[in-house]
Write an enzyme that holds these catalytic residues in place. Sequence first.
Site, PDB file in Angstrom:
ATOM      1  NE  ARG A  83      -4.254  -1.467   0.054  1.00  0.00           N
ATOM      2  CZ  ARG A  83      -4.378  -2.537  -0.740  1.00  0.00           C
ATOM      3  NH1 ARG A  83      -3.394  -2.857  -1.561  1.00  0.00           N
ATOM      4  NH2 ARG A  83      -5.461  -3.269  -0.724  1.00  0.00           N
ATOM      5  CD  GLU A 122      -2.703   3.138  -5.219  1.00  0.00           C
ATOM      6  OE1 GLU A 122      -3.732   2.552  -5.605  1.00  0.00           O
ATOM      7  OE2 GLU A 122      -1.756   2.552  -4.717  1.00  0.00           O
ATOM      8  CG  HIS A 169      -2.936  -0.802  -6.743  1.00  0.00           C
ATOM      9  ND1 HIS A 169      -3.365  -0.157  -5.613  1.00  0.00           N
ATOM     10  CD2 HIS A 169      -2.859  -2.119  -6.412  1.00  0.00           C
ATOM     11  CE1 HIS A 169      -3.547  -1.039  -4.628  1.00  0.00           C
ATOM     12  NE2 HIS A 169      -3.247  -2.249  -5.102  1.00  0.00           N
TER      13      HIS A 169
HETATM   14  C1  DGY Z   1      -5.332  -6.176  -3.028  1.00  0.00           C
HETATM   15  O1  DGY Z   1      -6.004  -7.157  -3.347  1.00  0.00           O
HETATM   16  O2  DGY Z   1      -5.354  -5.703  -1.897  1.00  0.00           O
HETATM   17  C2  DGY Z   1      -4.456  -5.567  -4.070  1.00  0.00           C
HETATM   18  O3  DGY Z   1      -3.847  -4.416  -3.659  1.00  0.00           O
HETATM   19  C3  DGY Z   1      -5.218  -5.373  -5.345  1.00  0.00           C
HETATM   20  O4  DGY Z   1      -5.378  -6.611  -5.885  1.00  0.00           O
END
Ligand code: DGY
Length: 326
Positions: free
Chosen positions: A239, A268, A287
């Site tokens: 993240r 983002e 992402h």
């Molecule tokens: C998640 O699943 O948390 C990813 O960041 C996106 O697939």
Amino acid sequence: MSRPRAFITREIFPDALEMIRAEVDAEVWPDELPPPPDVLLEECRGVDGILCLLTDKIDGDFMDAVGPQLKVISQLAVGFDNIYIPDATRHGIPVGNTPEVLTHTTADAAWALLLAAARRIGEGERAVRAGNWRTWHPLHYLGQDVYGATLGIIGMGRIGFEVARRSLGFNMRVLYSDIVRQEQYEAQLPMEYVDIDTLLSQSDFVSLNTVLNSSTHHLIDAEALGKMKPTSVLVNASRGPIVDQQALYEALRDGEIGAAGLDVTDPEPIREDDPLLTLENCVIVPHIASASVATRREMSRIAAVNLLNGIKGERLITCVNPEVYI
Ligand code: DGY
């Protein structure tokens, strides 16, 4: 008798949507971009279930406004920091996520970023496309070797372990740090449990594979970056807010670390004027770490099953707050 209602905050795989629509009246937000918060709330008022994404913020006030009939929140992602879980639990609402199915796909992507940042792939590709490939030169585009180097993994969960497993082919020493020692993983692969300062100072590659919470927010700040080697590469496929982005920019600009590969940013999407975008030694992708056809299809299916199970009062197959069932 009227059918239950659900709101799905973005288009998902058609087979998953069909499965939902066989049992539930489901509205799907048709746009590419997320619904604005007030629109999301209007769409969700009175529904029995919500299938949402990491771009949709859902807290207790939102749950109250949707109404007491809300039975389930099904997140199409493994991470769920956009949903305030204690509020969901207090409301007795199970929250589903999509773990495991994306583990390998995400670990592959972390490695793609690691290699791309280490070997200046983004910079080289940009140069070729701009017509700047003029010759082979002994001193051009020199990167860092991966084979035989030290890999440090912050967060030894399922994805962290798969990132570590992939390093076997590169004959790497693996260090990891986590809030607790993960002996079940140590039993499967040679790896050393170390404190974070040791990991930062000894690793040639640092991969962030931890969840975002109040103790990991800005875990990688100016001080942490200052402990890394000037040649080291930071990879973040977890993240964005785990890294202090301004500090990362300064560390990359000033040569405090060598390069970075980012699947995630803060915010983002990254702002167009973010100074990170001016740096050649930073690879940034939007992402996409879980974005393979098979994985996103399976994530859609699991999110659909969780939605339907929750609406029917059955246990979710993957529930992040199982205490609602006690
Ligand atoms: C998640 O699943 O948390 C990813 O960041 C996106 O697939």
